[in-house]
Design an enzyme around this catalytic site. Structure first.
Site, PDB file in Angstrom:
ATOM      1  N   LYS A 174       0.861  -1.194   0.000  1.00  0.00           N
ATOM      2  CA  LYS A 174       0.000   0.000   0.000  1.00  0.00           C
ATOM      3  C   LYS A 174       0.894   1.239   0.000  1.00  0.00           C
ATOM      4  O   LYS A 174       1.768   1.384   0.861  1.00  0.00           O
ATOM      5  CB  LYS A 174      -0.904  -0.045   1.229  1.00  0.00           C
ATOM      6  CG  LYS A 174      -2.132   0.825   1.149  1.00  0.00           C
ATOM      7  CD  LYS A 174      -3.030   0.541   2.352  1.00  0.00           C
ATOM      8  CE  LYS A 174      -4.263   1.396   2.368  1.00  0.00           C
ATOM      9  NZ  LYS A 174      -5.020   1.218   3.618  1.00  0.00           N
TER      10      LYS A 174
HETATM   11  O1  G3P Z   1      -7.517   2.393   5.480  1.00  0.00           O
HETATM   12  C1  G3P Z   1      -7.913   3.573   4.879  1.00  0.00           C
HETATM   13  C2  G3P Z   1      -9.322   4.006   5.210  1.00  0.00           C
HETATM   14  O2  G3P Z   1     -10.215   2.944   5.045  1.00  0.00           O
HETATM   15  C3  G3P Z   1      -9.445   4.698   6.534  1.00  0.00           C
HETATM   16  O3  G3P Z   1     -10.790   4.880   6.921  1.00  0.00           O
HETATM   17  O4  G3P Z   1     -12.501   5.494   8.616  1.00  0.00           O
HETATM   18  O5  G3P Z   1     -10.092   6.114   9.008  1.00  0.00           O
HETATM   19  O6  G3P Z   1     -11.436   7.272   7.268  1.00  0.00           O
HETATM   20  P1  G3P Z   1     -11.210   5.996   8.000  1.00  0.00           P
END
Ligand code: G3P
Length: 222
Positions: free
Chosen positions: A87
């Protein structure tokens, strides 16, 4: 649509795997930190443990922000297990790293994508997955699902093989929106997956079925 879980919690990953609907895992440095995983050895051991639980792809994010550092770290991560997807953030060095990895047979997930232009660039570089952040756009009053729709159109126009991995998915409306649009993958926390499960009419209907069954069974036994 594939279901990935967005967590580094082995318990949550096991729970989703046991439900029988899990296609992969995504992590990020914040999620690893939440589990208290630090230091290269511990990080690598944790990714190996995740790969033992799931059958599908496991995204492991590089910490390095410079091109040589991303290559070194990404190659180490990719060597851990064939399920590992490196990633990489959407930066200039990140795009160059994605191009390198894609030409060397290493799967990549381009993360922190917030515009269709960034998604187009990721696809041009040969990313396996692109991760537009639906929830974080909604947080700033920008329609996150509209971005998924725009990327879907662009990728379909040119038959890009890069898969749209809708990230920062928070709840059932996000998941269903992604499914309607045709996102290839959605990733969200365990509670987002479980938010699809419950309906009050399912609970009351089941209670009624069981009550009717027991009433007649009791009559027959008397
Ligand atoms: O892993 C990246 C993404 O899914 C993060 O999500 O909820 O922290 O905005 P969030």
């Amino acid at each position: 649509m594939k279901f990935f879980i967005d967590t580094a919690s082995l318990n949550d990953i096991r729970t989703a795997q046991n439900l029988g609907v899990l296609d992969g895992v995504t992590t990020n440095p914040s999620l690893m930190a939440k589990e208290g995983i630090t230091g290269q050895e511990n990080v690598h051991a944790h990714y190996r443990a995740i790969c033992e639980i799931v059958d599908g792809d496991v995204s492991a994010e590089v910490i390095a922000t410079d091109y040589p550092g991303m290559l070194e770290e990404g190659l180490q991560l990719a060597a851990l297990d064939s399920k590992i997807v490196v990633k990489v953030p959407m930066t200039e060095d990140g795009v160059r790293a994605i191009k390198y990895f894609s030409t060397h047979g290493i799967k990549t997930n381009c993360t922190l994508v917030f515009s269709a232009g960034q998604a187009l660039l990721a696809a041009k570089a040969g990313a396996t997955y692109v991760s537009p952040f639906v929830g974080r756009l909604d947080d700033i009053s920008v329609d996150g699902l509209a971005l998924i729709r725009e990327i879907r159109t662009i990728y379909d126009n040119y038959a890009f093989s890069t898969q749209i991995l809708a990230a920062s998915v928070r709840h059932s409306a996000h998941i269903l929106g992604c499914a309607r649009i045709g996102a290839d993958v959605m990733t969200g926390p365990l509670q987002a997956i479980y938010s699809l499960l419950k309906h009050p009419l399912t609970d009351s209907g089941l209670a009624q079925f069981l009550a009717d069954h027991q009433r007649v069974a009791a009559q027959i036994n008397n």
